[in-house]
Design an enzyme around this catalytic site. Structure first.
Site, short mmCIF file in Angstrom:
data_model
loop_
_atom_site.label_atom_id
_atom_site.label_comp_id
_atom_site.label_asym_id
_atom_site.label_seq_id
_atom_site.Cartn_x
_atom_site.Cartn_y
_atom_site.Cartn_z
N GLY A 5 0.77 -1.24 0.00
CA GLY A 5 0.00 0.00 0.00
C GLY A 5 0.80 1.29 0.00
CD GLU B 284 2.76 0.27 8.28
OE1 GLU B 284 2.01 0.16 7.28
OE2 GLU B 284 2.76 -0.50 9.24
CG ASP B 285 -0.40 1.55 3.63
OD1 ASP B 285 -0.07 1.22 4.78
OD2 ASP B 285 -1.05 0.80 2.87
CG ASP C 127 -7.47 0.38 10.47
OD1 ASP C 127 -8.16 1.11 11.17
OD2 ASP C 127 -7.96 -0.58 9.83
CE LYS D 167 -8.65 3.75 8.12
NZ LYS D 167 -9.32 2.50 7.75
CB VAL E 118 -9.10 5.75 2.73
CG1 VAL E 118 -9.90 6.70 3.59
CG2 VAL E 118 -7.91 5.21 3.52
CG ASP F 220 -5.76 -3.09 -1.80
OD1 ASP F 220 -5.16 -2.78 -0.76
OD2 ASP F 220 -6.32 -4.19 -1.96
P1 IMP Z 1 -3.51 -2.18 10.95
O1 IMP Z 1 -2.66 -3.38 11.23
O2 IMP Z 1 -4.94 -2.41 11.37
O3 IMP Z 1 -2.96 -0.89 11.52
O4 IMP Z 1 -3.61 -2.03 9.40
C1 IMP Z 1 -2.55 -1.72 8.63
C2 IMP Z 1 -2.72 -2.18 7.21
O5 IMP Z 1 -4.07 -2.45 6.86
C3 IMP Z 1 -2.27 -1.08 6.30
O6 IMP Z 1 -0.89 -1.13 6.05
C4 IMP Z 1 -3.11 -1.32 5.07
O7 IMP Z 1 -2.49 -2.27 4.23
C5 IMP Z 1 -4.38 -1.89 5.59
N1 IMP Z 1 -5.43 -0.85 5.77
C6 IMP Z 1 -5.82 -0.27 6.93
N2 IMP Z 1 -6.80 0.64 6.73
C7 IMP Z 1 -7.01 0.64 5.39
C8 IMP Z 1 -7.90 1.40 4.54
O8 IMP Z 1 -8.71 2.24 4.97
N3 IMP Z 1 -7.81 1.13 3.21
C9 IMP Z 1 -6.95 0.21 2.68
N4 IMP Z 1 -6.11 -0.52 3.43
C10 IMP Z 1 -6.14 -0.30 4.78
#
Ligand code: IMP
Length: 178
Positions: free
Chosen positions: A47, A102-103, A106, A134, A157, A163
């Site tokens: 991402g 990182e992109d 979340d 977020k 998003v 994606d």
């Molecule tokens: P986390 O482990 O929940 O913090 O999520 C991290 C990963 O989930 C990111 O690096 C993204 O690849 C994916 N991700 C989290 N939120 C989104 C979103 O809103 N759109 C697309 N990919 C997301």
């Protein structure tokens, strides 16, 4: 203008020119903070591929760049706790100043997992730079999250590398699910 990706509709959230401006600011901050060393940037694919490329173009200090791959979404719109791990990079980070790129953060699970794994290699310092955060979705506080492009609501998003079902990565702006 709204756009449809697979079965979902999305509306614009962050325009390309705002992304551009903010990434320039982040680059300046990183240049200033890391001018005393040769940092190792670790880009987390997939991402963040556009963000990494645009951010790196703003870096004018000597640096090394490598990549790893982690994923926790599996094509859905809510974060899965299961992390697919594909850590593999050639740079030895022991004793180095490391910045993870990182992109989006979340739940924070992916960043936390990666940080714990990389800390075992005993870097001198380790921080995270994420284009998006977020805050309302965070389950784990990430002390190392030093650079954030934009804080956004708990919306799903796409665009600018992010994606939905592997689509939408090519969009220049970032869109949120309607
Ligand atoms: P986390 O482990 O929940 O913090 O999520 C991290 C990963 O989930 C990111 O690096 C993204 O690849 C994916 N991700 C989290 N939120 C989104 C979103 O809103 N759109 C697309 N990919 C997301």
């Amino acid at each position: 203008m709204k756009t449809k990706i697979a079965d979902l509709e999305f509306e614009p959230l962050i325009k390309a020119d705002a992304l551009d401006k903010r990434i320039k600011e982040l680059g300046q901050q990183i240049n200033a903070d890391y001018q005393h060393c040769i940092p190792v940037f670790i880009g987390v694919l997939n991402g963040s591929f556009l963000f990494i490329a645009d951010l790196i173009k703003q870096i004018d200090i000597p640096c090394e760049i490598t990549f790893t791959k982690l994923a926790s979404y599996y094509g859905g719109t809510t974060s899965s706790l299961k992390i697919r791990d594909d850590i593999d990079f050639s740079v030895d980070i022991t004793g180095r100043e490391v910045l993870i790129i990182e992109d989006i953060v979340d739940t924070g699970n992916t960043a936390h997992y990666l940080l714990e794994k990389l800390k075992l290699k005993q870097p001198l310092s380790i921080r995270v730079c994420s284009l998006l955060l977020k805050p309302a979705a965070l389950l784990t506080k990430i002390e190392e999250l030093k650079y954030v492009g934009f804080e956004i609501e708990k919306d799903f998003v796409v665009g600018y590398g992010l994606d939905y079902k592997e689509m939408g990565r090519n969009l220049k702006d970032i869109y949120r699910k309607v």
